[in-house]
Scaffold this motif. Sequence first.
Motif, PDB file in Angstrom:
ATOM      1  N   GLU A  95       0.863  -1.288  -0.068  1.00  0.00           N
ATOM      2  CA  GLU A  95      -0.019  -0.230  -0.101  1.00  0.00           C
ATOM      3  C   GLU A  95       0.833   1.179   0.034  1.00  0.00           C
ATOM      4  O   GLU A  95       2.189   1.137  -0.122  1.00  0.00           O
ATOM      5  CB  GLU A  95      -0.939   0.096   1.083  1.00  0.00           C
ATOM      6  CG  GLU A  95      -1.848  -1.328   1.528  1.00  0.00           C
ATOM      7  CD  GLU A  95      -2.619  -1.011   0.136  1.00  0.00           C
ATOM      8  OE1 GLU A  95      -3.183  -0.396  -0.173  1.00  0.00           O
ATOM      9  OE2 GLU A  95      -3.225  -2.380  -0.074  1.00  0.00           O
ATOM     10  N   GLU A  96       0.129   2.351  -0.088  1.00  0.00           N
ATOM     11  CA  GLU A  96       0.910   3.642  -0.300  1.00  0.00           C
ATOM     12  C   GLU A  96       1.621   3.815   1.104  1.00  0.00           C
ATOM     13  O   GLU A  96       2.822   4.544   1.035  1.00  0.00           O
ATOM     14  CB  GLU A  96      -0.060   4.944  -0.384  1.00  0.00           C
ATOM     15  CG  GLU A  96      -0.659   5.030  -1.696  1.00  0.00           C
ATOM     16  CD  GLU A  96      -1.649   6.092  -1.927  1.00  0.00           C
ATOM     17  OE1 GLU A  96      -1.704   7.126  -1.047  1.00  0.00           O
ATOM     18  OE2 GLU A  96      -2.397   6.027  -3.046  1.00  0.00           O
ATOM     19  N   GLU A  97       1.378   3.598   2.274  1.00  0.00           N
ATOM     20  CA  GLU A  97       2.063   3.917   3.468  1.00  0.00           C
ATOM     21  C   GLU A  97       3.035   2.650   3.645  1.00  0.00           C
ATOM     22  O   GLU A  97       3.935   2.815   4.875  1.00  0.00           O
ATOM     23  CB  GLU A  97       0.842   3.854   4.907  1.00  0.00           C
ATOM     24  CG  GLU A  97      -0.160   4.708   4.576  1.00  0.00           C
ATOM     25  CD  GLU A  97      -1.224   4.321   3.760  1.00  0.00           C
ATOM     26  OE1 GLU A  97      -1.595   3.235   3.679  1.00  0.00           O
ATOM     27  OE2 GLU A  97      -1.751   5.370   3.343  1.00  0.00           O
ATOM     28  N   GLY A  98       3.396   1.503   2.668  1.00  0.00           N
ATOM     29  CA  GLY A  98       4.232   0.730   2.796  1.00  0.00           C
ATOM     30  C   GLY A  98       3.896  -0.443   3.594  1.00  0.00           C
ATOM     31  O   GLY A  98       4.586  -1.423   4.073  1.00  0.00           O
ATOM     32  N   GLU A  99       2.434  -0.458   4.001  1.00  0.00           N
ATOM     33  CA  GLU A  99       2.078  -1.844   4.659  1.00  0.00           C
ATOM     34  C   GLU A  99       1.819  -2.654   3.326  1.00  0.00           C
ATOM     35  O   GLU A  99       1.244  -2.438   2.432  1.00  0.00           O
ATOM     36  CB  GLU A  99       0.588  -1.577   5.231  1.00  0.00           C
ATOM     37  CG  GLU A  99       0.809  -0.703   6.446  1.00  0.00           C
ATOM     38  CD  GLU A  99      -0.638  -0.026   7.028  1.00  0.00           C
ATOM     39  OE1 GLU A  99      -1.453  -0.592   6.951  1.00  0.00           O
ATOM     40  OE2 GLU A  99      -0.459   0.736   8.136  1.00  0.00           O
ATOM     41  N   VAL A 100       2.019  -4.097   4.045  1.00  0.00           N
ATOM     42  CA  VAL A 100       1.474  -4.945   3.063  1.00  0.00           C
ATOM     43  C   VAL A 100       0.127  -5.736   3.053  1.00  0.00           C
ATOM     44  O   VAL A 100      -0.457  -5.559   4.237  1.00  0.00           O
ATOM     45  CB  VAL A 100       2.368  -6.232   3.204  1.00  0.00           C
ATOM     46  CG1 VAL A 100       2.099  -7.534   2.262  1.00  0.00           C
ATOM     47  CG2 VAL A 100       3.925  -6.131   3.139  1.00  0.00           C
ATOM     48  N   SER A 101      -0.581  -5.616   1.985  1.00  0.00           N
ATOM     49  CA  SER A 101      -2.132  -6.067   2.248  1.00  0.00           C
ATOM     50  C   SER A 101      -2.301  -7.551   1.480  1.00  0.00           C
ATOM     51  O   SER A 101      -1.632  -7.776   0.317  1.00  0.00           O
ATOM     52  CB  SER A 101      -3.061  -5.052   1.613  1.00  0.00           C
ATOM     53  OG  SER A 101      -2.983  -5.110  -0.035  1.00  0.00           O
ATOM     54  N   VAL A 102      -2.946  -8.288   2.177  1.00  0.00           N
ATOM     55  CA  VAL A 102      -3.048  -9.666   1.781  1.00  0.00           C
ATOM     56  C   VAL A 102      -4.541 -10.130   1.370  1.00  0.00           C
ATOM     57  O   VAL A 102      -5.235  -9.726   2.276  1.00  0.00           O
ATOM     58  CB  VAL A 102      -2.495 -10.791   2.557  1.00  0.00           C
ATOM     59  CG1 VAL A 102      -2.796 -12.192   1.918  1.00  0.00           C
ATOM     60  CG2 VAL A 102      -1.100 -10.511   2.717  1.00  0.00           C
TER      61      VAL A 102
END
Length: 131
Positions: A95-102
Amino acid sequence: GLKTWDSYSSGIVSEDGTLNAPLLTQQKNGTQAFNFLLYNRADGNTVSLANVSVTTTSGISKASSLASNYAGYMFVMGQQKPNKRVYRVTEVAIEEEGEVSVKAIEYPCFEESGKTRAYIADFRSSKFNVS
């Protein structure tokens, strides 16, 4: 503290213990154990019971142990979800904030001979006729 149930339904306990549940999925004939959350409309009290035997005969489910003390109570009944769950991952993204989404799809499974089998994709050779 979150508890989730499979095969859940709601309704009212009749005087003889018959479970009046209009949306109850068709249960197999026999006896199964369910967890119950019961609500008394008269005084607002709730009661939680575990492993209540429910006997189903010809599509009619009955919990005789609830008849004497809980007739007229509203209920939610279900079975606790098993600890093992199987998922198929469909997408992994940053994601834009650097979080990984699964993103994943849950595959409903059952235990057989100590192995976890998927209801959706059971590709054992015994399930197919090869000629």
